[in-house]
Design an enzyme around this catalytic site. Structure first.
Site, PDB file in Angstrom:
ATOM      1  N   PHE A 152     -11.194   2.346  -3.271  1.00  0.00           N
ATOM      2  CA  PHE A 152      -9.749   2.091  -3.268  1.00  0.00           C
ATOM      3  C   PHE A 152      -9.138   2.188  -4.660  1.00  0.00           C
ATOM      4  CE2 PHE A 152      -9.985  -2.225  -4.968  1.00  0.00           C
ATOM      5  CZ  PHE A 152     -11.308  -2.577  -4.670  1.00  0.00           C
ATOM      6  N   LYS A 195      -7.172 -15.344 -11.870  1.00  0.00           N
ATOM      7  CA  LYS A 195      -6.321 -15.752 -10.748  1.00  0.00           C
ATOM      8  C   LYS A 195      -5.794 -17.164 -11.021  1.00  0.00           C
ATOM      9  CE  LYS A 195      -8.522 -12.041  -9.049  1.00  0.00           C
ATOM     10  NZ  LYS A 195      -9.789 -12.002  -8.404  1.00  0.00           N
ATOM     11  N   ARG A 223      -5.103  -2.990   1.656  1.00  0.00           N
ATOM     12  CA  ARG A 223      -6.281  -3.782   1.981  1.00  0.00           C
ATOM     13  C   ARG A 223      -6.591  -3.455   3.437  1.00  0.00           C
ATOM     14  NH1 ARG A 223      -9.173  -4.272  -2.069  1.00  0.00           N
ATOM     15  NH2 ARG A 223      -9.005  -6.065  -3.446  1.00  0.00           N
ATOM     16  N   PHE A 282     -15.661 -10.009   0.061  1.00  0.00           N
ATOM     17  CA  PHE A 282     -14.742  -9.543  -0.975  1.00  0.00           C
ATOM     18  C   PHE A 282     -15.402  -8.318  -1.607  1.00  0.00           C
ATOM     19  CE2 PHE A 282     -12.951  -9.126  -5.197  1.00  0.00           C
ATOM     20  CZ  PHE A 282     -11.632  -9.002  -4.843  1.00  0.00           C
ATOM     21  N   THR A 283     -14.590  -7.356  -2.016  1.00  0.00           N
ATOM     22  CA  THR A 283     -15.089  -6.045  -2.461  1.00  0.00           C
ATOM     23  C   THR A 283     -16.218  -6.147  -3.485  1.00  0.00           C
ATOM     24  OG1 THR A 283     -13.278  -6.019  -4.049  1.00  0.00           O
ATOM     25  CG2 THR A 283     -12.913  -4.863  -1.973  1.00  0.00           C
ATOM     26  N   ASP A 295     -17.076 -19.070  -4.260  1.00  0.00           N
ATOM     27  CA  ASP A 295     -16.210 -18.103  -4.942  1.00  0.00           C
ATOM     28  C   ASP A 295     -14.885 -18.830  -5.143  1.00  0.00           C
ATOM     29  OD1 ASP A 295     -14.442 -16.175  -5.725  1.00  0.00           O
ATOM     30  OD2 ASP A 295     -15.165 -14.642  -4.340  1.00  0.00           O
ATOM     31  N   TYR A 311     -19.443 -15.741 -33.504  1.00  0.00           N
ATOM     32  CA  TYR A 311     -20.317 -15.065 -32.540  1.00  0.00           C
ATOM     33  C   TYR A 311     -21.081 -16.073 -31.692  1.00  0.00           C
ATOM     34  CZ  TYR A 311     -23.308 -11.519 -30.514  1.00  0.00           C
ATOM     35  OH  TYR A 311     -23.924 -10.678 -29.628  1.00  0.00           O
TER      36      TYR A 311
END
Ligand SMILES: *Cc1c(COP(=O)(O)O)cnc(C)c1O
Length: 461
Positions: free
Chosen positions: A453, A263, A387, A129-130, A220, A77
């Site tokens: 979306f 990613k 998109r 970005f969303t 980002d 933990y």
């Protein structure tokens, strides 16, 4: 006469050790599945999908080295040794001082936005970005787009469409004052622009300008290694530098980062917040236990952190990126041979088909990209995503955002599909293109409040 070889092909720097069998479907089965999914490819069952190009997020194939590291995960933990391995990799390959793990990228965005943004603040960025913009807005901020105009033009062949227009930033600073700008948010290999890179030259100029005005840069860094590969290929002076060195240089020009490891970092889940700032680190350590988990796991299993540590190292390998971006390039070239209108230059993580040019007889209110994505699925079982206007959502005042770019994204998971799969994708898109004039638009019949979306439903007009 034997054919002359003009160019040596890209090829994968790996071979396969295990395969996953796919279900093959008929057109009537796919038409039924698409209707039941409300013409939203997100709502399809993945079992009914043949080639899944919905996203490159969390869909990567891990290497044998990652899988073997996975088995060594320390699931304690607190104080897990797997955490320290991940932290070491982040420091070594990205150069940031402090690391706070999160379950994925948006977990880091939530922490960062809560820490740095006050009500009424302005957050300039190289395209929205969303999830990033939503967290900025939920924290009381307003996103302002400062990317160069070329990024909004699917026909522009600018090599660095992720660049910031410093005049746009200057105008924002003049209008609101630097004190209202907690940071500039810089995405590498800008997702929403079609996987387009920012140049180091631009980033250096931005760094100089923001330092003069006391503004931070938050990175980002979801696709930083892909961006670095483009810099190596395109930016004068970088041809002989490794992706690894370029990644470090990019990160060194920023003050902190949010990362979706799903990613670039070649895993199926994970993310982190990284920072060089003592205050941000201290606050993030406080908040992470509220939203994610202890500071040494932040919503991740020990085995996930092991896989991330190895994945980061593999992601900055030149050969990996050459094959990764090479495969995307291959699909793009095939699409262009068929006359399919795509965003150029070809980006890093996928092909973006220009739905406005593909279906010029549909108005943006008839959701051309959403329509096209559903048609391609029904044709071949290839799953892509919208998109465009649906992804852009609504403004705080309730109106639709009408983005210039109305795109269908064919996102390529890393190390998953073969060249023959890419051929199937291009051929299917070409067949839909041939009958494009007969395609009708859609209306939205269900709209969720946030990030619509993902769950919106449509009917054919
Ligand atoms: C995916 C992504 C995010 C969010 O990360 P998640 O892991 O999906 O929460 C943020 N920014 C960009 C550019 C992304 O592509």
């Amino acid at each position: 006469m034997p054919r002359k070889i003009e160019r040596r092909s890209w090829a994968e720097p790996y071979k396969m050790k295990m395969v996953e069998l796919l279900k093959m479907t008929t057109r009537p089965q796919r038409v039924k599945a698409m209707r039941e999914a409300g013409y939203n490819t997100f709502l399809l069952n993945s079992e009914d999908v043949y080639i899944d190009l919905l996203t490159d997020s969390g869909t990567n194939a891990m290497s044998d080295m990652q899988w073997s590291a996975f088995m060594t995960g320390d699931e304690s933990y607190s104080g897990s040794k797997s955490y320290f391995k991940m932290e070491k990799a982040i420091k070594q390959y990205y150069g940031y001082k402090y690391v706070v793990p999160t379950h994925q990228g948006r977990g880091a965005e939530n922490l960062l936005s809560q820490i740095l943004i006050k009500k009424g603040d302005i957050v300039p960025g190289n395209m929205y970005f969303t999830t990033t913009r939503l967290h900025q807005e939920l924290a009381g901020g307003t996103f302002v787009d400062i990317i160069i105009d070329e990024a909004h033009d699917p026909l522009s062949e600018h090599p660095f469409k992720g660049n910031v227009d410093l005049n746009k930033l200057e105008a924002v600073v003049k209008k609101h004052g630097a004190a209202k700008i907690p940071y500039v948010c810089i995405a590498t290999n800008v997702n929403m622009a079609g996987g387009q890179p920012i140049s180091l030259d631009n980033l250096k100029q931005l760094r100089k300008y923001t330092q003069e005005h006391g503004i931070k840069i938050i990175h980002d860094m979801t696709r930083v290694a892909e961006n670095a590969y483009f810099i190596q290929q395109r930016e004068p002076g970088y041809a002989n530098k490794s992706v690894k060195d370029i990644v470090l240089e990019i990160c060194s020009l920023t003050d902190g980062a949010t990362m979706s490891a799903k990613k670039d970092a070649l895993v199926n889940i994970g993310g982190f917040l990284a920072t060089n700032d003592d205050f941000v680190y201290e606050e993030a350590r406080n908040l992470v236990v509220v939203y994610e988990g202890m500071t040494t796991y932040g919503g991740l299993a020990g085995r996930d952190m092991e896989a991330i540590a190895v994945g980061i190292k593999e992601s900055v390998d030149d050969n990996h990126q050459a094959a990764r971006v090479g495969q995307v390039e291959y699909l793009g070239q095939r699409m262009m041979e068929f006359g399919v209108p795509i965003v150029k230059p070809i980006g890093g993580h996928g092909i973006f088909v220009d739905a406005k040019a593909f279906l010029p007889h549909l108005s943006q209110d008839q959701f051309p990209a959403q329509t096209l994505a559903s048609e391609i699925y029904m044709d071949s079982g290839v799953r892509t995503m919208e998109r465009g206007i649906v992804s852009a959502g609504r403004k705080p005042n309730g109106e639709h955002y009408y983005p210039n770019l109305e795109l269908v994204r064919f996102t390529i998971p890393r190390r998953v599909y073969t060249q023959a799969h890419m051929d199937v994708v291009a051929e299917s898109t070409a067949m839909v293109f041939d009958r494009r004039k007969k395609i009708k638009g859609m209306k939205m019949v269900y709209e969720p409040k946030y990030l619509r979306f993902f769950q919106a439903r449509f009917e054919k007009l």
